[in-house]
Write a protein that holds these residues in place. Structure first.
Motif: not given
Length: 175
Positions: A41-60
Motif C-alpha cells: 500500500k505504501l509503495a502504491e502511494r509512492n512513499i519512499p522505501e526507506d521511509v516505509a521501512e522505518a514506519v513499518l518497523d515502528r508499527f511492528e
C-alpha cells in the motif's frame, strides 16, 4: 466505468513519514494486515522505501503489526467461516507475504479431524435427495464435482476422494 486510478503523487510539501503513518493507520482501521500488504500500500502511494521501512518497523515495535498474530487470526477465521483446508490457507498466507515458518505455526491450530469433518459437511450440503447415487454414472459424475470443490478449498485430492466416498456410503445406507 470503474477504472483504477493511478496512485496520487506524494505532495512535495508533506512529510513522507507522516503520510505513511496515516496510510498504515487507515489500512489497519479497516482490517488487520500483514507487513507485506502494508508495504505494498505504501509503495502504491509512492512513499519512499526507506521511509516505509522505518514506519513499518515502528508499527511492528509497538505491536500494531504482528505477522504471527495476523496468520493465526487469518487461519482461524478462514478455516471456520470458509471451510478452507491447510493447502488453501497456506497459499493465501503466502500471497499475504507471511513467512513460511509463521504460516506453518498458524496452520498447526487446525485439527485433522475437524478439517475432515468440515470437508464432509461441505459435501453433505451439496448432496440432494434428487440425486440417484445407486446409478454408477451419476455417482461418478457427482464424485468428480465434489472432489473438485474440495480441491478448490485446499483439500488433498486423495483425502477428498475418501471423504466423498464416506458421505456417499452414509447417504446410500440411509436410503
Amino acid at each position: 466505468m470503474n477504472r483504477a486510478r493511478p496512485a496520487p503523487e506524494l505532495d512535495p510539501d508533506a512529510n513522507p513519514a507522516s503520510v505513511a503513518r496515516s496510510i498504515v493507520l487507515r489500512q489497519l482501521t479497516n482490517s488487520a494486515k500483514s507487513r507485506h500488504q502494508l508495504a505494498q500500500k505504501l509503495a502504491e502511494r509512492n512513499i519512499p522505501e526507506d521511509v516505509a521501512e522505518a514506519v513499518l518497523d515502528r508499527f511492528e515495535s509497538v505491536k500494531l503489526i504482528d505477522d504471527a498474530e495476523f496468520a493465526h487470526m487469518w487461519v482461524r477465521s478462514r478455516s471456520m467461516h470458509k471451510s478452507l483446508a491447510r493447502g488453501a490457507l497456506r497459499r493465501e498466507l503466502a500471497e499475504k507475504g507471511i513467512a513460511p515458518d509463521l504460516a506453518e505455526q498458524a496452520l498447526e491450530q487446525i485439527d485433522d479431524d475437524i478439517e475432515r469433518e468440515q470437508g464432509k459437511d461441505l459435501v453433505r450440503r451439496k448432496l440432494r435427495t434428487s440425486i440417484d447415487l445407486s446409478d454408477r454414472a451419476e455417482r461418478d459424475k457427482y464424485t468428480r464435482r465434489w472432489v473438485g470443490m474440495l480441491a478448490r478449498k485446499g483439500f488433498n485430492p486423495s483425502l477428498a476422494f475418501g471423504m466423498v466416498a464416506e458421505v456417499i456410503d452414509e447417504s446410500r445406507q440411509d436410503d
